[in-house]
Design an enzyme around this catalytic site. Sequence first.
Site, PDB file in Angstrom:
ATOM      1  N   TYR A 148       0.765  -1.345   0.013  1.00 50.46           N
ATOM      2  CA  TYR A 148      -0.015   0.023   0.008  1.00 50.46           C
ATOM      3  C   TYR A 148       0.658   1.293  -0.013  1.00 50.46           C
ATOM      4  CZ  TYR A 148      -3.383   3.522   1.659  1.00 50.46           C
ATOM      5  OH  TYR A 148      -4.309   4.414   1.627  1.00 50.46           O
ATOM      6  N   ASP A 243       9.210   3.003   0.163  1.00 49.43           N
ATOM      7  CA  ASP A 243       8.108   3.473   0.830  1.00 49.43           C
ATOM      8  C   ASP A 243       8.542   3.273   2.313  1.00 49.43           C
ATOM      9  OD1 ASP A 243       5.895   4.296   2.142  1.00 49.43           O
ATOM     10  OD2 ASP A 243       4.593   3.699   0.455  1.00 49.43           O
ATOM     11  N   LYS A 271       3.952   9.220   9.137  1.00 51.31           N
ATOM     12  CA  LYS A 271       3.558   8.509  10.148  1.00 51.31           C
ATOM     13  C   LYS A 271       4.732   9.204  11.348  1.00 51.31           C
ATOM     14  CE  LYS A 271       0.667   5.096   8.377  1.00 51.31           C
ATOM     15  NZ  LYS A 271       0.856   4.287   7.161  1.00 51.31           N
TER      16      LYS A 271
HETATM   17  C1  LIG Z   1       0.070   4.671   5.752  1.00 51.86           C
HETATM   18  C2  LIG Z   1       0.921   4.187   4.524  1.00 51.86           C
HETATM   19  C3  LIG Z   1       1.014   5.082   3.395  1.00 51.86           C
HETATM   20  C4  LIG Z   1      -0.158   6.294   3.435  1.00 51.86           C
HETATM   21  O1  LIG Z   1      -0.065   7.471   4.281  1.00 51.86           O
HETATM   22  P1  LIG Z   1      -1.133   8.176   4.749  1.00 51.86           P
HETATM   23  O2  LIG Z   1      -0.454   9.119   5.567  1.00 51.86           O
HETATM   24  O3  LIG Z   1      -2.258   7.543   5.397  1.00 51.86           O
HETATM   25  O4  LIG Z   1      -1.660   9.022   3.343  1.00 51.86           O
HETATM   26  C5  LIG Z   1       1.505   4.904   2.318  1.00 51.86           C
HETATM   27  N1  LIG Z   1       2.633   3.906   2.328  1.00 51.86           N
HETATM   28  C6  LIG Z   1       2.733   3.276   3.442  1.00 51.86           C
HETATM   29  C7  LIG Z   1       3.798   2.036   3.290  1.00 51.86           C
HETATM   30  C8  LIG Z   1       1.839   3.333   4.577  1.00 51.86           C
HETATM   31  O5  LIG Z   1       1.919   2.353   5.552  1.00 51.86           O
END
Ligand SMILES: *Cc1c(COP(=O)(O)O)cnc(C)c1O
Length: 431
Positions: A148, A243, A271
């Site tokens: 994701y 990511d 995060k």
């Molecule tokens: C949470 C997450 C996102 C998206 O971040 P948001 O702040 O919710 O838009 C993207 N990549 C990874 C790996 C994530 O865990």
Amino acid sequence: MTDTLSTARSEALFAEAQALMPGGVSSPVRAFKSVGGTPRFIERGEGAYLEDVDGNRYIDYVMSFGPLLLGHAPEAVVSAVAEQARKGTSYGAPSPLEVDLAEMIQRIYPSMERLRFVNSGTEGAMSAVRAARGFTGRNKVVKFEGHYHGHADLLLAKAGSGVATLGLPDSPGVPAAVTADTLVVPFNDEAAVRELFGREGDEIAAVLVEPIAGNMGLVRPRDGFLELLRELATEHGALLVFDEVMVGFRVHPGGAQALFGIQPDVTILGKVIGGGLPVGAYGGRADVMQMMAPDGPVYQAGTLSGNPLAMAAGLALLREVEASGAWQRAADAARETADAIQRAADAAGVPVVTDAVGAMFGFFLTDEPVTDYASAARSDKAAFARLHRLLLDRGVYLPPSPFEACFTSSAHTPEVVAEAAEAFRSAFAAL
Ligand SMILES: *Cc1c(COP(=O)(O)O)cnc(C)c1O
């Protein structure tokens, strides 16, 4: 099955919320669809605990899905935010806080030679892809099944399993044309990645990967898999994009890139770097980032980007983590909790696989190793839903989906983990 806890006020709020917002929530997983029952409406968080509007207290293993490495409402972050709020909440102009936070992040993630702040991980991923496409002059983007990268259109594709396929959108509202250049392969499938690069490598702008997957449950890369991505990207002139929105500052203080010793071309963060306020960042090689406006022609902007409240929160959290043993305690808590789950399941004869990496952990109710989305999806989702409810009744709050990782903080002391371990023992026995 009935709850032993009263959830009357959460139920009333949920009914009201559903008439106002789709599913009654601001983000889908919070609606408890995959575990059933009523989502708890939260009144306050304190350390490792959440308290709902009915006065029930839970040991929280969600930690807002990752950001809260020091637990809820740590004094350092609260006072930094309060102090900054008195000086203004947004300027629409640069502030010294951005320089301080950027310096700190770059010192810990030296691959980020230049970086830019945005407001979410989604925005970071979307912008990183735009930078990669602008830099390479290519359109195709490789991602992995079950990974994701936020909800930007082009990344909402996971496609079928087994072979590399053209990405098909997961969601109505995403035109097939937008994901036509998104190529999806199974995670940890070296042959599929080699085959894809062999066929289309010279048209690939970027390969995006969660270096440790956390959005299909916690799934590690096989030995050599990330190295292979590094090698193929370099060979074909594509950019390797890590990511690290979830795993950054969690799996290791320096993220997966420090843990594995692999240098990506571009990194996405989010995060933890916002200390619980909305923040994302993307950054990497100077020559790539210099494509971004106003240095270069690739446009990306944000009214609230680099927001001083969020910068102050992130800085306060990261400074506290650096100055204390907070990361190590959170990591110990993750390992201790994963072990407690393993013991509880073993004692009850329930098949489980558990894992912990730094300050996150995960488990699947299955008896086979989980290495990719297909094996994760074969775990027992109905049993997870029952376990989730049993644990809520026993004061432990897990992510409301079998495909989310679990998170600890420095507030998860040995005493807190011991309390959770007793709940796991009793819940697995009742499963
Ligand atoms: C949470 C997450 C996102 C998206 O971040 P948001 O702040 O919710 O838009 C993207 N990549 C990874 C790996 C994530 O865990």
